[in-house]
Motif scaffolding. Structure first.
Motif, PDB file in Angstrom:
ATOM      1  N   MET A   1       0.821  -1.210   0.000  1.00 53.41           N
ATOM      2  CA  MET A   1       0.000   0.000   0.000  1.00 53.41           C
ATOM      3  C   MET A   1       0.857   1.262   0.000  1.00 53.41           C
ATOM      4  SD  MET A   1      -3.148  -0.387  -0.432  1.00 53.41           S
ATOM      5  CE  MET A   1      -4.657  -1.294  -0.136  1.00 53.41           C
ATOM      6  N   VAL A   2       1.962   1.225   0.686  1.00 50.40           N
ATOM      7  CA  VAL A   2       2.885   2.367   0.644  1.00 50.40           C
ATOM      8  C   VAL A   2       3.398   2.568  -0.776  1.00 50.40           C
ATOM      9  CG1 VAL A   2       5.144   3.200   1.403  1.00 50.40           C
ATOM     10  CG2 VAL A   2       3.547   2.247   3.070  1.00 50.40           C
ATOM     11  N   LEU A   3       3.745   1.472  -1.456  1.00 47.36           N
ATOM     12  CA  LEU A   3       4.211   1.556  -2.833  1.00 47.36           C
ATOM     13  C   LEU A   3       3.135   2.121  -3.750  1.00 47.36           C
ATOM     14  CD1 LEU A   3       6.387   0.961  -4.960  1.00 47.36           C
ATOM     15  CD2 LEU A   3       5.446  -1.359  -5.141  1.00 47.36           C
ATOM     16  N   GLY A   4       1.907   1.636  -3.608  1.00 45.93           N
ATOM     17  CA  GLY A   4       0.807   2.154  -4.424  1.00 45.93           C
ATOM     18  C   GLY A   4       0.561   3.630  -4.199  1.00 45.93           C
ATOM     19  N   THR A   5       0.655   4.049  -2.948  1.00 38.30           N
ATOM     20  CA  THR A   5       0.475   5.465  -2.622  1.00 38.30           C
ATOM     21  C   THR A   5       1.528   6.323  -3.311  1.00 38.30           C
ATOM     22  OG1 THR A   5      -0.465   4.886  -0.464  1.00 38.30           O
ATOM     23  CG2 THR A   5       0.349   7.141  -0.738  1.00 38.30           C
ATOM     24  N   LEU A   6       2.761   5.871  -3.270  1.00 37.43           N
ATOM     25  CA  LEU A   6       3.850   6.629  -3.886  1.00 37.43           C
ATOM     26  C   LEU A   6       3.651   6.759  -5.395  1.00 37.43           C
ATOM     27  CD1 LEU A   6       6.945   5.223  -1.941  1.00 37.43           C
ATOM     28  CD2 LEU A   6       5.904   7.496  -1.715  1.00 37.43           C
ATOM     29  N   VAL A   7       3.187   5.700  -6.038  1.00 36.44           N
ATOM     30  CA  VAL A   7       2.965   5.749  -7.494  1.00 36.44           C
ATOM     31  C   VAL A   7       1.952   6.823  -7.843  1.00 36.44           C
ATOM     32  CG1 VAL A   7       2.025   4.487  -9.467  1.00 36.44           C
ATOM     33  CG2 VAL A   7       3.638   3.361  -7.937  1.00 36.44           C
ATOM     34  N   VAL A   8       0.826   6.852  -7.135  1.00 35.20           N
ATOM     35  CA  VAL A   8      -0.231   7.817  -7.448  1.00 35.20           C
ATOM     36  C   VAL A   8       0.183   9.232  -7.065  1.00 35.20           C
ATOM     37  CG1 VAL A   8      -2.625   8.487  -6.965  1.00 35.20           C
ATOM     38  CG2 VAL A   8      -2.035   6.067  -7.243  1.00 35.20           C
ATOM     39  N   VAL A   9       0.860   9.392  -5.930  1.00 40.13           N
ATOM     40  CA  VAL A   9       1.260  10.729  -5.487  1.00 40.13           C
ATOM     41  C   VAL A   9       2.316  11.341  -6.402  1.00 40.13           C
ATOM     42  CG1 VAL A   9       2.468  11.960  -3.636  1.00 40.13           C
ATOM     43  CG2 VAL A   9       0.625  10.390  -3.073  1.00 40.13           C
ATOM     44  N   LEU A  10       3.236  10.510  -6.887  1.00 40.53           N
ATOM     45  CA  LEU A  10       4.341  11.022  -7.693  1.00 40.53           C
ATOM     46  C   LEU A  10       4.020  11.120  -9.182  1.00 40.53           C
ATOM     47  CD1 LEU A  10       7.319   9.104  -6.015  1.00 40.53           C
ATOM     48  CD2 LEU A  10       6.609  11.475  -5.626  1.00 40.53           C
ATOM     49  N   LEU A  11       3.052  10.342  -9.662  1.00 38.38           N
ATOM     50  CA  LEU A  11       2.800  10.288 -11.116  1.00 38.38           C
ATOM     51  C   LEU A  11       1.334  10.557 -11.485  1.00 38.38           C
ATOM     52  CD1 LEU A  11       4.850   7.027 -11.828  1.00 38.38           C
ATOM     53  CD2 LEU A  11       5.619   9.394 -12.174  1.00 38.38           C
ATOM     54  N   PRO A  12       0.664  11.502 -10.871  1.00 38.58           N
ATOM     55  CA  PRO A  12      -0.748  11.710 -11.210  1.00 38.58           C
ATOM     56  C   PRO A  12      -0.958  12.214 -12.634  1.00 38.58           C
ATOM     57  CG  PRO A  12       0.050  13.486  -9.809  1.00 38.58           C
ATOM     58  CD  PRO A  12       1.133  12.446  -9.844  1.00 38.58           C
ATOM     59  N   ALA A  13      -0.097  13.097 -13.110  1.00 38.78           N
ATOM     60  CA  ALA A  13      -0.251  13.635 -14.465  1.00 38.78           C
ATOM     61  C   ALA A  13      -0.073  12.546 -15.509  1.00 38.78           C
ATOM     62  CB  ALA A  13       0.752  14.768 -14.701  1.00 38.78           C
ATOM     63  N   GLN A  14       0.903  11.676 -15.278  1.00 39.07           N
ATOM     64  CA  GLN A  14       1.140  10.580 -16.222  1.00 39.07           C
ATOM     65  C   GLN A  14      -0.032   9.592 -16.229  1.00 39.07           C
ATOM     66  OE1 GLN A  14       3.212  11.859 -14.082  1.00 39.07           O
ATOM     67  NE2 GLN A  14       5.215  12.228 -15.032  1.00 39.07           N
ATOM     68  N   ILE A  15      -0.600   9.339 -15.058  1.00 40.80           N
ATOM     69  CA  ILE A  15      -1.742   8.428 -14.986  1.00 40.80           C
ATOM     70  C   ILE A  15      -2.941   9.017 -15.718  1.00 40.80           C
ATOM     71  CG2 ILE A  15      -3.408   7.357 -13.424  1.00 40.80           C
ATOM     72  CD1 ILE A  15      -1.113   7.126 -11.372  1.00 40.80           C
ATOM     73  N   LEU A  16      -3.202  10.304 -15.503  1.00 36.07           N
ATOM     74  CA  LEU A  16      -4.315  10.947 -16.209  1.00 36.07           C
ATOM     75  C   LEU A  16      -4.087  10.953 -17.713  1.00 36.07           C
ATOM     76  CD1 LEU A  16      -5.186  13.984 -13.886  1.00 36.07           C
ATOM     77  CD2 LEU A  16      -6.553  11.936 -14.305  1.00 36.07           C
ATOM     78  N   GLY A  17      -2.815  10.987 -18.125  1.00 37.23           N
ATOM     79  CA  GLY A  17      -2.512  10.946 -19.549  1.00 37.23           C
ATOM     80  C   GLY A  17      -2.992   9.671 -20.221  1.00 37.23           C
TER      81      GLY A  17
END
Length: 461
Positions: free
Chosen positions: A329-345
């Protein structure tokens, strides 16, 4: 006499990895369906993405029903095997298959009947309404193959075989991934079907998984088999399947209701807000349900050792699983917090969506760790037959705490308040779960009640 079953003798740490990694991968693949659909559909238009987002609560509810029966059969079979009751385990297999076909057909009809009034309640945009009907009209037929293949997957996993079921899950995802662009945009001899093509690819993937699952169950040697000779329906066994799977159903079904409720708040803002939340929630589900796959791998280990009376291994499995859940869960949190623009892309997000979506994703990602820990405690209660306590935690997470938080914070902070409601509700639910766990430990002297061998019933003090 010492049993040969690896869940009784294998080192717990090694066993948890063996049992959890395949369902973790399977859940990742299962929830990749929705993410793949949305990513491809987003290339059509934002309205098409909104239509898929509005359909998501219905498909989530259907998937929750599949997990309900699957987990119920899984827990029942694991308990029977722990007590060396092979005939009952085989009977549970047959009951699970019959329930999967019957309930799957019923839910298909319900989906087809309810989708028009449902979509009318959420949009006055005729294009979004038309696209929603077209998409869900095909996706409704995914339920029988989805329900059957998940049931067979959970049956085989209950025996300790966690790797083999993963392959028919992978096959379904590959079919979906390949057919999505082919059927949406029209490649080669296939015509461009648009959003209907995406739905058709999803149904095809589930159908392939079901066919391969049946081939595996009936055509290969497994530790459980379909009981035909001497089989008769047992209301008690059906009831126990429903009861044991109920917490998992509620956890997943509440996701459906929660998305519906959130959409009711978001409709006051814009269709773009609804499209964003639908896209984001697929990312969240991919993370949360992948971790839940790990948790479900812990479930048969805890259940087996609870039924066998091995309290030390039961508690060790819970602690080891909790450590793994925390890390993921810590890893998942870091992915979303650090890469939100890329995910929305991935979803072809417009500037309007990015303007609030990036900060919204970071706020909601703060809830992941608390969600994982409370779900692990809920699963421990599920394995030790404290079913109502398990259900209570899920109700707190996604309904009893979330809805008041949405109502209050929406009025205080407007759109940002809706995103903030998620971590607030998850923190409150975890506190309740910890209090419940402490109460049980104090009441039972750190020792849960042990099954007395009477079909999984617990002895009362």
């Amino acid at each position: 006499m010492r049993t040969e079953n690896k869940m009784a003798v294998e080192p717990v740490g090694k066993l948890i990895w063996q049992m959890s990694l395949p369902p973790l991968i399977s859940m990742f693949l299962q929830y990749s369906y929705n993410l793949i659909d949305s990513a491809f559909v987003a290339q059509l238009s934002e309205n098409a993405l909104t239509a898929v987002s509005l359909s998501f609560p219905i498909t989530t509810l259907m998937n929750a029903a599949s997990i309900w029966i699957g987990v119920g059969v899984n827990v029942l079979i694991a308990g029977y095997l722990g007590r060396k009751e092979q005939d009952k385990a085989n009977a549970a297999v047959t009951h699970g298959l019959l329930l999967s076909f019957g309930i799957g057909a019923l839910l298909t009809l319900v989906s087809l009947c309810m989708m028009r009034p449902y979509f009318r309640a959420f949009t006055g945009n005729e294009e979004i309404y038309r696209l929603s009907i077209a998409y869900m009209g095909v996706c409704s037929f995914m339920q029988i193959p989805n329900m059957v293949h998940i049931a067979i997957q959970k049956m085989i996993q209950a025996t300790g075989n966690m790797v083999t079921p993963m392959w028919f899950q992978i096959a379904g995802v590959v079919v979906n991934f390949v057919l999505n662009p082919v059927l949406i945009f029209g490649i080669g001899v296939f015509p461009a079907m648009g959003i209907v093509g995406s739905a058709s690819a999803t149904v095809s993937g589930y159908l392939v998984s079901m066919i391969l699952a049946f081939a595996l169950l009936l055509g290969t040697k497994q530790k459980v088999q379909v009981k035909v000779r001497g089989f008769r329906l047992q209301r008690r066994m059906i009831g126990r399947i429903f009861v044991f799977g109920l917490p998992s159903f509620i956890m997943n079904a509440l996701s459906s209701f929660m998305v519906t409720i959130v959409n009711l708040f978001l409709v006051a803002y814009s269709d773009t807000a609804i499209a964003f939340f639908g896209a984001y929630f697929k990312v969240q589900q991919l993370i949360v349900m992948t971790v839940n796959g790990l948790i479900q791998g812990c479930l048969p280990v805890m259940r087996f050792n609870y039924a066998a009376g091995n309290k030390e291994r039961l508690h060790l499995a819970f602690r080891y699983g909790t450590v793994l859940v925390t890390g993921m869960m810590v890893l998942g949190t870091l992915v979303v917090v650090l890469l939100p623009a890329q995910i929305l892309g991935l979803f072809m997000a417009s500037e309007a969506m990015r303007s609030f979506g990036i900060s919204a994703m970071r706020i909601m990602a703060a809830s992941y760790l608390f969600c994982g820990l409370s779900t692990m405690i809920s699963t421990y209660f599920q394995a030790t037959e404290k079913v109502y306590s398990s259900i209570a935690i899920q109700l707190c997470r996604q309904l009893l705490f979330l809805v008041p938080a949405l109502w209050c914070l929406d009025r205080l902070f407007r759109l940002n308040g809706i995103w903030l409601a998620f971590p607030v509700a998850e923190i409150a639910a975890l506190l309740v779960a910890l209090v419940m766990m402490a109460w049980y430990r104090r009441k039972e002297g750190s020792t849960p009640r042990v099954a007395d061998g009477n079909d999984g019933q617990t002895s009362r003090r």
